[in-house]
Write an enzyme that holds these catalytic residues in place. Structure first.
Site, short mmCIF file in Angstrom:
data_model
loop_
_atom_site.label_atom_id
_atom_site.label_comp_id
_atom_site.label_asym_id
_atom_site.label_seq_id
_atom_site.Cartn_x
_atom_site.Cartn_y
_atom_site.Cartn_z
CG ASP A 286 -1.99 -1.06 1.20
OD1 ASP A 286 -1.77 -2.10 0.53
OD2 ASP A 286 -3.04 -0.87 1.83
CE LYS B 188 -5.23 2.06 2.74
NZ LYS B 188 -4.11 1.32 3.35
CE LYS C 270 -6.84 -1.29 2.71
NZ LYS C 270 -5.50 -1.84 3.00
#
Length: 318
Positions: A155, A218, A254
């Protein structure tokens, strides 16, 4: 996870023409939140679906090998076995989607999961999380180290300075380098939407991240003052839909930060189902970044099974 997104050439002309209709976005977000929520066994089924999409996360300064170990065991058995048995789900392999930790804790998580004979993925934040303000070479090295320690999902955080000043080519080039450093690991790109200022910037950052090869986009690090909100999610998932229509590549989504209740997880699933369709309603395409959410979902499932609410000490800690 989803098939890898190879990315595309950066289309600066298309990026420069983007304008987001703020009022239409807010109205659509209100509609999503206004839906009647499911009850009884239908709610329990959707809550179990939410569990399988959670990236169970610990990103604290006091993380130790022992609480990472506990997190891994909870990810493998997120809902008490007796509750799953009552729902006839005890043999269906219900786990969270992954565990998510800092780079220095990846090896601990890999060791714990291996000892438990689990193939659950380990995700690691990287690239100077949460601010992304460290030198580029340091950020790249952090990605490489997390991958070499066994992380299969990374991430990354974008450099918000580049987004805020409209340096989309520089942002694209940085993300391409992160993509290369990830190797075979899947890359989720954190936009830190609370620091991007406008919906138009969020859409542009989403498209640039996907063009640069992100497998997921995300919302947030969870450390900003504004994290996952439904209006921002509408903008991001519409970008995902547009990218899919242009390229044929499906990019995952996400939301993360501030998602704490079972009811919220149902709203997120509803949003994904309506905006992107059933193809995105799976851990390969949708993740919920959360640390305290699982405890509330387990309490709701306990209530569905027993008719009573459990005290938090009656359920294993996340």
């Amino acid at each position: 996870m989803s098939a890898r997104n190879p990315g595309t050439e950066l289309d600066l002309d298309a990026i420069s023409k983007v304008r987001v209709n703020t009022q239409a976005v807010l109205k659509r977000a209100q509609q999503i939140q206004g839906h009647k929520l499911l009850k009884k066994q239908w709610q329990a089924a959707w809550l179990l679906k939410a569990v399988t999409c959670i990236d169970l996360t610990t990103l604290a300064g006091d993380d130790t090998p022992s609480n990472v170990h506990r997190l891994c065991l909870k990810a493998i058995q997120p809902i008490r076995h007796d509750l799953l048995r009552k729902l006839d789900m005890n043999d269906k392999g219900v786990t969270t989607a992954a565990v998510c930790v800092y780079p220095s804790r990846v090896a601990d998580a890999v060791t714990s999961l291996k000892a438990a004979n689990s193939s659950l993925p380990v995700a690691s934040v990287a690239t100077g999380f949460p601010a992304g303000q460290t030198p580029l070479e340091t950020r790249l090295q952090e990605v490489r180290m997390a991958v070499s320690d066994g992380a299969t999902e990374i991430d990354i955080v974008i450099n918000r300075t580049l987004a805020l000043t409209g340096q989309w080519k520089a942002m694209y080039d940085e993300i391409r380098q992160f993509r290369e450093a990830c190797g075979d690991a899947h890359m989720k790109t954190i936009l830190a939407i609370g620091e991007l200022g406008t919906f138009t910037n969020v859409y542009k950052a989403s498209m640039v991240a996907m063009m640069a090869g992100s497998d997921f986009i995300k919302t947030s690090t969870g450390k900003e003052s504004v994290n996952a909100t439904y209006p921002v999610a509408i903008v991001m998932v519409r970008a995902i839909r547009d990218y899919f229509l242009c390229t044929g590549h499906k990019v995952g989504f996400k939301p993360a930060g501030g998602i704490r209740t079972a009811q919220e997880s149902l709203v997120w699933l509803s949003l994904i189902k309506e905006e992107l369709g059933n193809d995105w309603l799976c851990p390969q395409m949708f993740r919920l970044g959360a640390s305290s959410l699982l405890a509330d979902i387990e309490r709701q499932i306990y209530h569905h099974v027993t008719g009573q609410y459990a005290a938090y000490h009656e359920l294993p800690m996340a």
